[in-house]
Write a protein that holds these residues in place. Structure first.
Motif, PDB file in Angstrom:
ATOM      1  N   LEU A  12     -13.667  99.008 -10.584  1.00  0.00           N
ATOM      2  CA  LEU A  12     -14.015  99.619  -9.304  1.00  0.00           C
ATOM      3  C   LEU A  12     -13.618  98.717  -8.148  1.00  0.00           C
ATOM      4  O   LEU A  12     -13.136  99.189  -7.109  1.00  0.00           O
ATOM      5  N   ARG A  13     -13.788  97.409  -8.306  1.00  0.00           N
ATOM      6  CA  ARG A  13     -13.379  96.477  -7.248  1.00  0.00           C
ATOM      7  C   ARG A  13     -11.864  96.536  -7.048  1.00  0.00           C
ATOM      8  O   ARG A  13     -11.370  96.478  -5.911  1.00  0.00           O
ATOM      9  N   GLN A  14     -11.108  96.660  -8.137  1.00  0.00           N
ATOM     10  CA  GLN A  14      -9.652  96.750  -8.009  1.00  0.00           C
ATOM     11  C   GLN A  14      -9.233  98.068  -7.366  1.00  0.00           C
ATOM     12  O   GLN A  14      -8.284  98.109  -6.577  1.00  0.00           O
ATOM     13  N   VAL A  15      -9.939  99.143  -7.709  1.00  0.00           N
ATOM     14  CA  VAL A  15      -9.644 100.438  -7.090  1.00  0.00           C
ATOM     15  C   VAL A  15      -9.941 100.384  -5.590  1.00  0.00           C
ATOM     16  O   VAL A  15      -9.184 100.910  -4.773  1.00  0.00           O
ATOM     17  N   ARG A  16     -11.035  99.714  -5.223  1.00  0.00           N
ATOM     18  CA  ARG A  16     -11.360  99.569  -3.803  1.00  0.00           C
ATOM     19  C   ARG A  16     -10.255  98.822  -3.062  1.00  0.00           C
ATOM     20  O   ARG A  16      -9.905  99.167  -1.922  1.00  0.00           O
ATOM     21  N   GLU A  17      -9.717  97.769  -3.693  1.00  0.00           N
ATOM     22  CA  GLU A  17      -8.614  97.031  -3.074  1.00  0.00           C
ATOM     23  C   GLU A  17      -7.423  97.949  -2.841  1.00  0.00           C
ATOM     24  O   GLU A  17      -6.781  97.904  -1.791  1.00  0.00           O
TER      25      GLU A  17
END
Length: 561
Positions: free
Chosen positions: A297-302
């Motif tokens: 999810l953190r990578q998708v947010r980036e």
């Protein structure tokens, strides 16, 4: 745990999955209470058996609904996430390639959202449902015996506190695992796309070594996460042993000895204490789903934080004309160096303009700015009579078309590939533009003609055939402005002549901007613009510019040789 915005639309589904989890646990509580009462009575009645059977049926039914709802949520989150990512990628446009490797994008989009979906469909309901059930069980124990209930309420928070202490370790390890997975995906995709080059230079073994090293790194990071998960399991098991064996048994023994509880009640509370801790065990057993889901999810947010190409919203009712006006336009990439620098150019409707320049002079960037794929930091771009920054993409698509050397053919039918330019095009229109592009006869020989499914990037076609499909697609768009970047470069000489003649017919009366690399492209132009280091250094008729421009003279010399 606060629901992340990407999965917030599915909070109700997560809640219902958690509710069914609580129902299943409470059914087990009912069985325990029935057993405790039977112990106090000293016998098991038919009513006890029927009650326990009914409770077990309720438990099985609730577990089934919990699983079904979780899978539904996971499926919805997966589709929603991939849709949101793809829409954002379209808004970012080609600038996405400046920020992300293709393999990273693939890994973050599909496998990444798969990890987020599993977290949403399985882990989050498990956490919320399990914690709710544990609190309810503790309250029930309080009503049975206040001291046993207080001992349980004091002991239960130890597990979340321990897990909280391991949170940073889980986060770091999961992030490293996702990074290793992304790297391996990117390297594998690079290898697959570069098989011809690797084979030609006999570097397959070297590339295999790189993939093996990345695979080993992924294995190590996976084992690291499993070790952290196992540590958490050991701690939870230890706390569970302390709660259910040492604390609860000690308290229960004391209360039974004091005559404050019956044996049946003591057995009931002991089993309820075990049930209260069991959801934590389930959570820890699946905590890797939460860790990997949050890392993804953190990578998708980036990815979703990448700036989008600002697009207007106006859809003018009038048809766009073929005029182009660049007024002091400057565009810089991330390095801050202008790719095009303070360019002012006016192109009249219906003219044929060639843009030339050495590699890196800004030709492709200029084309991207005209197409709306890049937004200049300074200046204004008027295309088709309207400010490009004010109109929406649908209107711009009716004003300008691009056909270049790097042709993309999608994995769908020939007809669908063509209809990207005009979704409502008739079969007759498809045939007409394909005849102009000298590709109809070949399509007619395919098994299903225009309904033949093409492989990814058109690998069932030769480079020249794919190029002619792209040219036909551009013809079908029927826009007043066409930008062509050596559109016939991949064709044999005979086909090139025929397609060039077709382009001359189709573009007659339209504005044609030619990104030129060869003299043959320039000779029929009305006007030549020479770029150097992002600036216009020559602008005029071909004969006049040729006499002044060393670059154009050199192209002429090479052509004559």
């Amino acid at each position: 745990m606060k629901t992340p915005p990407l999965i917030r639309p599915f909070s109700s589904g997560i809640m219902w999955s958690a509710i069914w989890s609580v129902v299943a646990i409470l059914a087990e509580v009912g069985v325990v209470i029935t057993i405790g009462r039977a112990i106090d009575i000293g016998s098991v009645s038919l009513l006890n058996l029927v009650t326990m059977l009914a409770l077990y049926l309720i438990r099985s039914f609730a577990r089934g609904l919990e699983e079904r709802m979780g899978e539904h949520v996971a499926s919805e989150v997966r589709v929603h996430g991939v849709t949101v990512i793809s829409e954002h990628m379209m808004k970012v446009g080609p600038a996405l390639a400046d920020e992300q490797r293709t393999g990273d994008l693939v890994s973050r989009s599909v496998p990444g959202m798969d990890a987020v979906a599993k977290m949403a469909g399985r882990f989050l309901p498990m956490v919320s449902g399990g914690l709710t059930a544990s609190i309810i069980i503790a309250v029930i124990v309080l009503f049975i015996d206040i001291w046993a209930g207080l001992a349980l309420l004091v002991s239960l928070p130890l597990i979340p506190l321990v897990l909280r202490g391991l949170e940073s370790r889980f986060r770091a390890t999961a992030d490293e695992l996702r990074s290793a997975s992304n790297t391996l995906t990117a390297q594998f995709l690079d290898t697959f796309q570069g098989l011809t080059t690797l084979k030609m230079f006999d570097r397959g073994a070297d590339r295999g070594t790189v993939l093996a090293e990345d695979s080993e790194r992924l294995r190590r990071k996976t084992m690291d996460l499993l070790r952290v998960n196992q540590t958490a399991l050991i701690i939870v098991d230890l706390v569970q042993g302390i709660v259910s064996t040492m604390v609860m048994v000690g308290v229960l023994w004391f209360r039974v000895e004091a005559g404050a509880m019956t044996v049946g009640q003591a057995a009931m509370v002991a089993l309820l204490a075990w049930l209260a801790v069991l959801p934590y065990v389930r959570v820890v057993q699946s905590i890797y789903l939460g860790a990997l889901g949050l890392a993804a999810l953190r990578q998708v947010r980036e990815l979703l934080s990448l700036p989008v190409v600002e697009q207007g919203t106006a859809t003018p009712s009038h048809k766009p004309d073929g005029s182009i006006l660049l007024d002091r336009v400057t565009f810089r990439y991330g390095d801050g160096i202008p790719a095009i620098d303070d360019i002012s150019v006016e192109i009249e409707a219906g003219s044929r303009v060639a843009v030339i320049g050495e590699s890196g002079s800004g030709k492709s960037t200029l084309a991207a700015v005209l197409l709306g794929l890049r937004v200049p930091q300074e200046g204004s771009v008027i295309v088709g009579g309207k400010d490009r920054s004010l109109v929406d993409q649908s209107w711009l698509a009716r004003a300008i078309t691009y056909v270049g050397q790097d042709t993309h053919i999608f994995s769908m039918s020939v007809a669908d590939n063509l209809r990207i330019a005009k979704p409502d095009a008739t079969a007759g229109e498809l045939i007409e533009v394909c005849r102009l592009a000298e590709i109809h006869d070949l399509i007619a020989t395919l098994d299903r003609g225009y309904e033949t499914i093409l492989d990814e990037r058109g690998t069932t076609l030769s480079v020249g055939e794919a190029q002619r499909i792209a040219i036909a697609r551009a013809f079908l768009a029927d826009t007043p402005i066409i930008i062509a970047d050596e559109a016939t470069a991949g064709l044999d000489l005979q086909t090139e002549r025929r397609v060039t003649l077709a382009m001359e017919r189709v573009t007659r009366g339209r504005t044609l901007v030619l990104i030129a690399h060869r003299r043959s492209t320039i000779v029929d132009a009305d006007r030549v613009i020479v770029l150097s280091r992002g600036r216009v250094v020559e602008d005029g008729r071909p004969a006049d510019v040729m006499s002044r421009s060393p670059l154009l003279a050199a192209m002429s010399g090479r052509h004559q040789k």
